[in-house]
Scaffold this motif. Sequence first.
Motif, PDB file in Angstrom:
ATOM      1  N   LEU A 169       1.007  -1.475  -0.133  1.00 34.10           N
ATOM      2  CA  LEU A 169       0.150   0.020  -0.020  1.00 34.10           C
ATOM      3  C   LEU A 169       1.045   1.248   0.041  1.00 34.10           C
ATOM      4  O   LEU A 169       0.467   1.864  -0.766  1.00 34.10           O
ATOM      5  N   GLY A 172       3.188   1.586  -3.128  1.00 33.86           N
ATOM      6  CA  GLY A 172       2.302   1.654  -4.023  1.00 33.86           C
ATOM      7  C   GLY A 172       1.214   3.179  -4.562  1.00 33.86           C
ATOM      8  O   GLY A 172       1.337   3.792  -5.438  1.00 33.86           O
ATOM      9  N   ILE A 173       1.720   3.765  -3.800  1.00 32.61           N
ATOM     10  CA  ILE A 173       0.840   5.239  -3.295  1.00 32.61           C
ATOM     11  C   ILE A 173       2.182   5.763  -3.132  1.00 32.61           C
ATOM     12  O   ILE A 173       2.124   7.256  -4.266  1.00 32.61           O
ATOM     13  N   SER A 176       2.984   5.246  -7.503  1.00 34.44           N
ATOM     14  CA  SER A 176       1.834   5.385  -8.027  1.00 34.44           C
ATOM     15  C   SER A 176       1.605   5.646  -9.593  1.00 34.44           C
ATOM     16  O   SER A 176       1.142   5.240 -10.371  1.00 34.44           O
ATOM     17  N   GLU A 179       4.068   0.656 -12.026  1.00 32.53           N
ATOM     18  CA  GLU A 179       3.974  -0.964 -11.274  1.00 32.53           C
ATOM     19  C   GLU A 179       5.220  -1.530 -10.372  1.00 32.53           C
ATOM     20  O   GLU A 179       6.713  -1.303 -11.440  1.00 32.53           O
ATOM     21  N   ASN A 401       1.152  -3.522  -6.574  1.00 30.88           N
ATOM     22  CA  ASN A 401       0.068  -2.060  -6.629  1.00 30.88           C
ATOM     23  C   ASN A 401      -0.458  -1.914  -5.394  1.00 30.88           C
ATOM     24  O   ASN A 401      -0.556  -2.837  -4.048  1.00 30.88           O
ATOM     25  N   TYR A 402      -0.567  -0.134  -5.325  1.00 31.65           N
ATOM     26  CA  TYR A 402      -1.498  -0.255  -3.923  1.00 31.65           C
ATOM     27  C   TYR A 402      -2.804  -1.132  -4.292  1.00 31.65           C
ATOM     28  O   TYR A 402      -3.239  -1.464  -2.567  1.00 31.65           O
ATOM     29  N   PHE A 403      -3.887  -1.587  -4.561  1.00 29.16           N
ATOM     30  CA  PHE A 403      -4.895  -2.413  -4.610  1.00 29.16           C
ATOM     31  C   PHE A 403      -4.690  -3.398  -3.946  1.00 29.16           C
ATOM     32  O   PHE A 403      -5.871  -4.090  -2.844  1.00 29.16           O
ATOM     33  N   LYS A 404      -3.363  -4.104  -4.016  1.00 29.02           N
ATOM     34  CA  LYS A 404      -2.776  -5.477  -3.438  1.00 29.02           C
ATOM     35  C   LYS A 404      -2.882  -5.254  -1.950  1.00 29.02           C
ATOM     36  O   LYS A 404      -2.706  -5.900  -1.247  1.00 29.02           O
ATOM     37  N   VAL A 406      -4.386  -2.789  -0.247  1.00 30.13           N
ATOM     38  CA  VAL A 406      -5.551  -2.414   1.202  1.00 30.13           C
ATOM     39  C   VAL A 406      -6.527  -4.117   0.903  1.00 30.13           C
ATOM     40  O   VAL A 406      -7.000  -4.586   1.975  1.00 30.13           O
ATOM     41  N   MET A 407      -6.210  -5.168  -0.362  1.00 31.54           N
ATOM     42  CA  MET A 407      -6.639  -6.617  -0.567  1.00 31.54           C
ATOM     43  C   MET A 407      -6.240  -6.874   1.111  1.00 31.54           C
ATOM     44  O   MET A 407      -7.154  -8.103   1.704  1.00 31.54           O
TER      45      MET A 407
END
Length: 433
Positions: A169, A172-173, A176, A179, A401-404, A406-407
């Motif tokens: 996270l 990734g931020i 941004s 990747e 990436n930041y989405f991974k 967050v998950m």
Amino acid sequence: MNSSNGRPTNKFEDQVPFSPEIAYHQPESTMAARGSHPGESLTVCSETLGGIIYRSIRLVVFSNRLNLLMPFGPLAILVQKLTGHHGWVFGLSLLGIMPLAERLGYATEQLAFYTGDTVGGLLNATFGNATELIISLYALKSGLTRVVQLSLLGSILSNMLLVLGCAFLSGGIVFSKKEQVFNKAAATVNSGLLLMAVMGLLFPAVLHYTRTEVHFGKSELALSRFSSCVMLVAYAAYLFFQLRNQSGLYISANEEERETGDNSNDDESPEISKWESIIWLLVMTAWISILSEYLVGAIEGASNSWNIPVTFISVILLPLVGNAAEHASAIMFAMKDKLDISLGVAIGSSTQISMFVIPFCVVMGWIMGQPLDLNFQLFETAALFLTVIVVAFMLQEGTANYFKGVMLVLCYLIVAASFYVHVDSNSEDQPVP
């Protein structure tokens, strides 16, 4: 100036700890002006040594705001001696250990400057797990075998979901626009070892719940001890494979960039010397060991005082403190686009706990006469298996990436909530809601 292998060369390397020679690279004219009298030389050396010690303490102890929590450690010991209130002792010990664990990670990071990314990640994982190992050995000595199982399980879950998720996270931020990438081959090998660890924990649990033991109550323990020895051999073979035979196969992307001269972080240098790092590692480990004894002794009393299940304390609260070093290191390296070290810390730490620390504790329990086995119970084993599968899928592409991130963090919240409402069937002193 860069060394031949692409790492920044530092004047502290291979010097004696706190040696006056470190600060003695002065012009000859300056030395001549001071004279050559033995008394003058002794005074200069003494002043230089004091300055070096002051600089080292200032950098390690007073350079981080989290270190404001350090006084809580001695305060926990004082409260234990004066009142014996387990709730306060446990809380203060948790707060006192947290900055020590983070500083342990800082000292390991400084030492990693002299070893490279591969060994640096291993060192971060090793000394990052020193807190968990010390707490586990004290709990094992006290006969709290279930606390050992749950705290080590919680460390694996925390490293794989929370620590790695926060690293993805934050990285990734910061980056941004692109990747981030990491060495997929090394991540695949670690995932395979984690699945092997799940296998080692799964069969004793299945054997217990299907009641198919040849000797009821004994076969499960014998299988756990045999599997632990096998897992220790497998981890030793993995270390030899990674560091010697196939070290080139797992070279990180950052080391490849340094070899080609494309890395912008070459000007980074350590803040303390190699021997200073080693000394601080020993000091922090010793102080953590002292506080861990008070922490373990107050777990059950804190559970009753706070009306929180021992399971939640062991799986969630203890690992949050024990993983402070990994958490800080993984996030810091991810924000510097050194994702291979972040994975070495988070996933490497989980691999080390599952393949070394847990089997080692089983063997130590065997020696101490404590019946610690690999049957972590069905609920806990299922949580570990699903976590390994989720993380393995996240790592299979070799990108982050930041989405991974967050998950993974959200998955950890689900796990934490599940253990909060979970009643451990092996615990005899669960607090009544």
